[in-house]
Design a protein around this motif. Structure first.
Motif, PDB file in Angstrom:
ATOM      1  N   GLU A 126      55.493 -21.554 -10.852  1.00 28.17           N
ATOM      2  CA  GLU A 126      56.803 -21.199 -10.204  1.00 28.17           C
ATOM      3  C   GLU A 126      56.746 -21.373  -8.564  1.00 28.17           C
ATOM      4  N   TYR A 144      59.272 -23.521  -6.479  1.00 29.04           N
ATOM      5  CA  TYR A 144      59.927 -22.885  -5.327  1.00 29.04           C
ATOM      6  C   TYR A 144      59.547 -23.720  -4.134  1.00 29.04           C
ATOM      7  N   TYR A 168      61.414 -27.545  -4.545  1.00 23.81           N
ATOM      8  CA  TYR A 168      62.814 -27.505  -4.650  1.00 23.81           C
ATOM      9  C   TYR A 168      63.572 -26.385  -3.812  1.00 23.81           C
ATOM     10  N   VAL A 169      62.817 -25.654  -3.160  1.00 27.26           N
ATOM     11  CA  VAL A 169      63.772 -24.727  -2.191  1.00 27.26           C
ATOM     12  C   VAL A 169      63.077 -24.846  -0.842  1.00 27.26           C
ATOM     13  N   LEU A 170      61.814 -24.332  -0.723  1.00 31.46           N
ATOM     14  CA  LEU A 170      61.155 -24.730   0.618  1.00 31.46           C
ATOM     15  C   LEU A 170      61.305 -25.804   1.360  1.00 31.46           C
ATOM     16  N   GLU A 171      60.809 -26.757   0.391  1.00 33.85           N
ATOM     17  CA  GLU A 171      60.558 -28.078   0.972  1.00 33.85           C
ATOM     18  C   GLU A 171      61.693 -29.288   0.261  1.00 33.85           C
ATOM     19  N   ASP A 172      62.772 -28.877  -0.096  1.00 34.60           N
ATOM     20  CA  ASP A 172      63.484 -29.546  -0.995  1.00 34.60           C
ATOM     21  C   ASP A 172      64.047 -31.122  -0.418  1.00 34.60           C
ATOM     22  N   LYS A 229      59.514 -35.543  -6.442  1.00 38.93           N
ATOM     23  CA  LYS A 229      59.459 -34.219  -6.696  1.00 38.93           C
ATOM     24  C   LYS A 229      59.311 -34.137  -8.278  1.00 38.93           C
TER      25      LYS A 229
END
Length: 135
Positions: free
Chosen positions: A98, A102, A105-109, A117
């Motif tokens: 998880e 994160y 796909y969120v912090l370093e999207d 990715k």
């Protein structure tokens, strides 16, 4: 249903996990163990800024937390030390997964292509033994 219980002293499990994961090298070492590394010098690979003392302290901390176990193997004239994940350590796989998701796909999207990715995600699914039905 009331959620007051989460504010009671010693009721929040987040404090314990935060203590475990706030140590600088814990994630890297546990990830290395999931990928098959077992020996002190293997954990140093790819981490030139990690001192022997930091690695030793982190391994000892993980032993105390019962995340890993240290096995000293003797055969003939050679002593080999191996570290392996305990059942408690193996149960960290979903947590690590998880965190990877994160990060990707969120912090370093916007830092990587979607294909790259997905390649990274699939590699982590493999080493962390993530069941496709859970993703």
């Amino acid at each position: 249903m009331s959620n007051d219980v989460i504010h009671e002293e010693n009721a929040c499990p987040i404090n314990g996990i935060t203590e475990l994961l706030s140590r600088k090298w814990v994630f890297g070492i546990v990830k290395d163990m999931f990928s098959g590394k077992k020996h002190f010098n293997e954990f140093k690979e790819g981490k030139p800024e990690m001192s022997n003392a930091s690695l030793s302290n982190t391994l000892k901390y993980l032993e105390i937390q019962e995340i890993i176990v240290k096995n000293v193997l003797e055969n003939d004239s050679q002593t080999v030390t191996e570290y392996t994940l305990t059942d408690k350590g193996l149960k960290m796989n979903m947590l690590l997964y998880e965190i990877v998701l994160y990060g990707l796909y969120v912090l370093e999207d916007n830092l990587r292509s979607e294909d790259y990715k997905n390649e990274i995600r699939q590699a982590y699914e493999e080493i962390l033994n993530i069941d496709d039905s859970k993703t």
